[in-house]
Design an enzyme around this catalytic site. Structure first.
Site, PDB file in Angstrom:
ATOM      1  N   GLU A 237       0.798  -1.246  -0.007  1.00 59.57           N
ATOM      2  CA  GLU A 237       0.054  -0.036   0.062  1.00 59.57           C
ATOM      3  C   GLU A 237       0.916   1.331  -0.089  1.00 59.57           C
ATOM      4  O   GLU A 237       2.260   1.206   0.057  1.00 59.57           O
ATOM      5  CB  GLU A 237      -0.795   0.015   1.350  1.00 59.57           C
ATOM      6  CG  GLU A 237      -0.211  -0.202   2.450  1.00 59.57           C
ATOM      7  CD  GLU A 237      -1.062  -0.198   3.728  1.00 59.57           C
ATOM      8  OE1 GLU A 237      -2.442  -0.792   3.347  1.00 59.57           O
ATOM      9  OE2 GLU A 237      -0.723  -0.151   4.826  1.00 59.57           O
ATOM     10  N   GLU A 312      -5.947   0.806  14.544  1.00 58.82           N
ATOM     11  CA  GLU A 312      -4.667   1.715  14.337  1.00 58.82           C
ATOM     12  C   GLU A 312      -4.710   2.491  13.166  1.00 58.82           C
ATOM     13  O   GLU A 312      -5.263   2.115  12.270  1.00 58.82           O
ATOM     14  CB  GLU A 312      -3.300   0.736  14.213  1.00 58.82           C
ATOM     15  CG  GLU A 312      -3.044   0.011  15.590  1.00 58.82           C
ATOM     16  CD  GLU A 312      -1.816  -0.600  15.695  1.00 58.82           C
ATOM     17  OE1 GLU A 312      -1.027  -0.454  14.524  1.00 58.82           O
ATOM     18  OE2 GLU A 312      -1.152  -1.048  16.589  1.00 58.82           O
ATOM     19  N   GLU A 325      -4.684  -1.013  10.640  1.00 57.31           N
ATOM     20  CA  GLU A 325      -4.961  -2.305  10.946  1.00 57.31           C
ATOM     21  C   GLU A 325      -5.622  -2.487  12.185  1.00 57.31           C
ATOM     22  O   GLU A 325      -5.606  -1.336  13.042  1.00 57.31           O
ATOM     23  CB  GLU A 325      -3.475  -3.210  10.998  1.00 57.31           C
ATOM     24  CG  GLU A 325      -2.884  -2.915  12.305  1.00 57.31           C
ATOM     25  CD  GLU A 325      -1.540  -3.610  12.389  1.00 57.31           C
ATOM     26  OE1 GLU A 325      -1.313  -4.571  11.500  1.00 57.31           O
ATOM     27  OE2 GLU A 325      -0.679  -3.429  13.411  1.00 57.31           O
ATOM     28  N   PHE A 385      19.497   2.333  16.997  1.00 65.37           N
ATOM     29  CA  PHE A 385      18.517   2.818  17.808  1.00 65.37           C
ATOM     30  C   PHE A 385      17.978   1.652  18.603  1.00 65.37           C
ATOM     31  O   PHE A 385      16.930   1.826  19.425  1.00 65.37           O
ATOM     32  CB  PHE A 385      17.220   3.577  17.130  1.00 65.37           C
ATOM     33  CG  PHE A 385      17.491   4.692  16.485  1.00 65.37           C
ATOM     34  CD1 PHE A 385      17.866   5.917  16.936  1.00 65.37           C
ATOM     35  CD2 PHE A 385      17.392   4.696  14.999  1.00 65.37           C
ATOM     36  CE1 PHE A 385      18.254   7.089  16.410  1.00 65.37           C
ATOM     37  CE2 PHE A 385      17.950   6.101  14.340  1.00 65.37           C
ATOM     38  CZ  PHE A 385      17.975   7.058  15.191  1.00 65.37           C
TER      39      PHE A 385
END
Length: 723
Positions: A237, A312, A325, A385
């Site tokens: 998407e 979400e 989702e 990170f």
């Protein structure tokens, strides 16, 4: 089968207190009615902090609990908390926590009437829910239809469209192969998001900006999806660049009632996995919040959803929101919703599963105060990170003495963080009447959190919550790469903070020197009475060497740094891992991590660990003549930066490789990472250390002592390149 007995109230309270909110604010407004019958015995098909979280509510509801565990989790906290515990297999998840046959056998033997799946593992597995239903065991979650509909991202997107929920433009089908992925990506327009149809938690997701990245993303995403979910189907998407990730908590019963319990802001992420969450969001106005909530409820009703779930959304800068989702389970970050609404979501899930209607109306759902959650991981934040770290927690102390702090964890001092499971240590939650208060308490809680034995991300979490952009609410899912484009480097000291650190370090050094001259409170040599009260020292910090003068007056020290005097006071309790120090009226909580006889010391200050070397003036002069140890030349060696499993090797000895070429693939915590050559060369030899790195095979270290250091550096594979 092993049964754990928890016979005394004292034992339970000791364990339970670690997960309770220590605050005058009431965490739950829910009433635990002992006369409301639910289940006599419930099995938790999970591990770690979420298993502990479910057990806590079950205790309040008078429900006996059964824990399952792998052999390496035999001494885990959730096993100790449960009334009964049974081993379901060896460490690999496929043979234990995902082993449906073994879990079903335990359910039958132990007589469990219901199963709470937590999150991850089997929590969104429709086959597991179906097998439970076939044996008359209640699944604490939605029915199989809702799991199927919302668990499949392709089907859920079509259902969302039909329910008039805003959706992201994309391909509403299964992508067959890499060539089709490239064709679809071109039609949609780059950038695109490649994601696992059955996925979640950031696994099986890749962003592609061109054809090459699409092919690579298709390969890795399908492999991760198959490994994590047993389903390698993918969809593509449009990627919404620089959005916020905001989700709506929903709660529905079997009687057609459904509520939205406000939002959670989850935009601070790394590798599509959340790091910091808060409720409510600074970005939403009441109208947008209501619109998102109503669409989330509409979707839940469209699939006849009954339980707690999360819808979400991605939200752009203009407050346009798009369905991402729906997670048909309890979300990791649910505690922040509990803090601002007063609801116990686990209790609500159990009540709904038993068939009770919801006790609240939409108008009853408040936003009381502000809550922030930091996910504390056993990770090295200085590597991308956060790359996983493994080891034993040699010292562990949660900051429960800080007001309005909640810690959801499933570990304790002595626990092992292994390669088999998620590296999360805990969820640290703080609550305040407003956002500023919640953030201030989080800052204090992070400073007071003691974790030794593994690398952790406390430094990154602290830097995020005090960063001006975060404080102002100016965030997106690209926050970390935008704020730290060259990677996270730790806290950058201001001149004042540097002087405070130096003054604290030398004061601590002098206290230790004076203590070493005494034995059982008296001087070691009674006739040698020293009245020394001043010291001239030299401190090496970073690239600088700083002369420091120290004078003592009682328990206080006057320290001169850069021509400026600072007054340092403390109780100087060297036995405590935490040390509260006041520097010219400013209170700081520090941790002395390590020290040695050569004056080297490590101090955690403002969340970051700094390495210093403190020497007397004479020793500093003499140290100039000491030769420096040459750094190891690693330019021709490729080492894995994390523990994991070698799942693919793309080269063999004698192969010519170019800079950037893939050498191997390492899987760590269900994420696959491509290791590439740093320069052009020829593979001289390749050596897998897979078995040596297996924690269960430590005996093999004796066979090759030289490689022990390599294992400590978390190396799994070593590739040597020659010109």
């Amino acid at each position: 089968m092993k049964e754990k007995r928890c016979s005394t109230t004292q034992k339970w309270e000791t364990l339970c207190s670690r997960w309770c909110l220590v605050t005058s604010h009431k965490l739950y407004s829910s009433v635990y009615d002992p006369n409301e019958k639910t289940f006599e015995k419930l099995l938790i098909a999970n591990r770690g902090e979420i298993a502990c979280r479910v057990i806590k509510t079950c205790k309040k509801m008078g429900i006996k609990t059964v824990a399952i565990h792998s052999d390496v989790d035999a001494n885990a906290v959730h096993v100790k908390m449960a009334d009964e515990a049974v081993c379901v297999g060896p460490a690999p998840t496929s043979k234990s926590y995902l082993n449906m046959d073994a879990i079903m056998e335990v359910i039958r033997k132990m007589g469990a009437q219901a199963v709470h799946p937590g999150y991850g593992f089997l929590s969104e597995n429709k086959e597991f829910a179906r097998r439970l239903a076939s044996e008359g065991v209640t699944f604490i979650g939605p029915d199989t239809h809702a799991i199927q509909a919302m668990g499949d991202k392709i089907e859920s997107k079509l259902l969302a469209k039909n329910a008039k929920v805003n959706t992201i433009p994309g391909f509403d089908g299964v992508v067959k192969d890499a060539d089709e992925a490239v064709r679809i990506a071109r039609e949609i327009g780059y950038p695109v998001m490649i994601k696992a149809s059955a996925g979640g938690g950031g696994k099986g997701m890749r962003i592609a900006w061109d054809d090459e990245e699409t092919r690579e993303g298709f390969r890795f995403s399908s492999q991760e999806a198959a490994s994590s979910f047993g389903d390698d189907r993918l969809l593509i998407e449009k990627f919404i660049d620089n959005p916020r990730h905001i989700e709506i908590q929903v709660l529905a019963d079997k009687h057609g009632n459904a509520l939205w319990l406000n939002e959670r802001e989850c935009s601070i992420q790394r590798r599509n996995q959340k790091v910091v969450e808060e409720a409510p969001s600074t970005f939403l106005d009441p109208e947008t919040r209501r619109a998102m909530g109503e669409q989330a409820v509409a979707l839940a009703k469209a699939v006849k959803y009954s339980s707690a779930g999360t819808v979400e959304f991605l939200v752009d800068s203009s407050k346009n929101f798009y369905f991402l989702e729906m997670n048909t389970r309890l979300q990791v970050e649910h505690p922040v919703t509990e803090c601002i609404t007063g609801l116990d979501l686990v209790q609500e899930m159990i009540r709904v599963a038993k068939g009770y209607p919801l006790r609240h109306k939409q108008a009853d759902i408040p936003i009381n105060g502000w809550a922030v959650e930091c996910r504390v991981y056993a990770e090295d934040p200085y590597k991308s990170f956060g790359l996983p770290s493994i080891g034993k927690l040699s010292q562990y102390q949660e900051p429960l003495h800080v007001p309005s702090v909640r810690v959801d964890s499933g570990i304790q001092q002595g626990s092992d963080i292994s390669i088999y499971y998620d590296p999360m240590i805990s969820k640290l939650i703080t609550y305040g009447s407003n956002r500023a208060e919640a953030l201030k308490r989080m800052e204090e809680a992070l400073d007071n959190y003691v974790i030794r034995g593994v690398a952790h991300n406390i430094s990154l979490l602290r830097e995020v919550i005090v960063h001006p952009r975060f404080v102002q609410g100016d965030i997106s899912t690209k926050f970390l790469p935008e704020v730290y484009p060259d990677g996270f480097k730790g806290h950058k000291l201001t001149d004042l903070e540097r002087r405070q650190l130096l003054a604290t370090a030398v004061s601590l050094y002098v206290v230790e020197q004076l203590r070493s001259q005494r034995f059982l409170g008296t001087p070691r040599i009674p006739i040698a009475k020293s009245k020394r009260s001043s010291w001239e020292l030299s401190v090496h910090l970073g690239d600088g060497i700083y002369p420091v003068a120290v004078s003592k007056d009682g328990s206080s020290f006057s320290v001169e740094v850069d021509g400026m005097k600072l007054n340092v006071t403390s109780e100087w309790n060297l036995a405590s891992p935490l040390l509260s120090v006041t520097i010219d009226g400013t209170q700081r909580t520090i941790q002395r991590i390590s020290r040695n006889a050569s004056g080297e010391t490590s101090i955690q200050f403002l969340g970051t660990v700094y390495k210093l070397q403190i020497l007397t003036k004479v020793a500093a002069e003499l140290s100039k003549y000491m030769p420096e140890k040459a750094a190891e030349d690693t330019s021709s060696i490729l080492r894995s930066p994390m523990p994991g499993t070698v799942v693919a090797v793309s080269v063999k000895p004698g192969d010519m490789v170019s800079e950037g070429q893939e050498i191997c693939v390492i899987e760590a915590m269900k994420m696959q990472n491509s290791m590439i050559a740093a320069k052009t060369g020829k593979v001289s030899h390749l050596r897998s250390l897979k078995t040596i790195c297996n924690l269960s095979n430590r005996i093999e270290f004796k066979k090759e002592k030289r490689r022990i250091l390599v294992v400590k550096e978390l190396s799994l594979i070593v590739v040597s390149l020659s010109k």
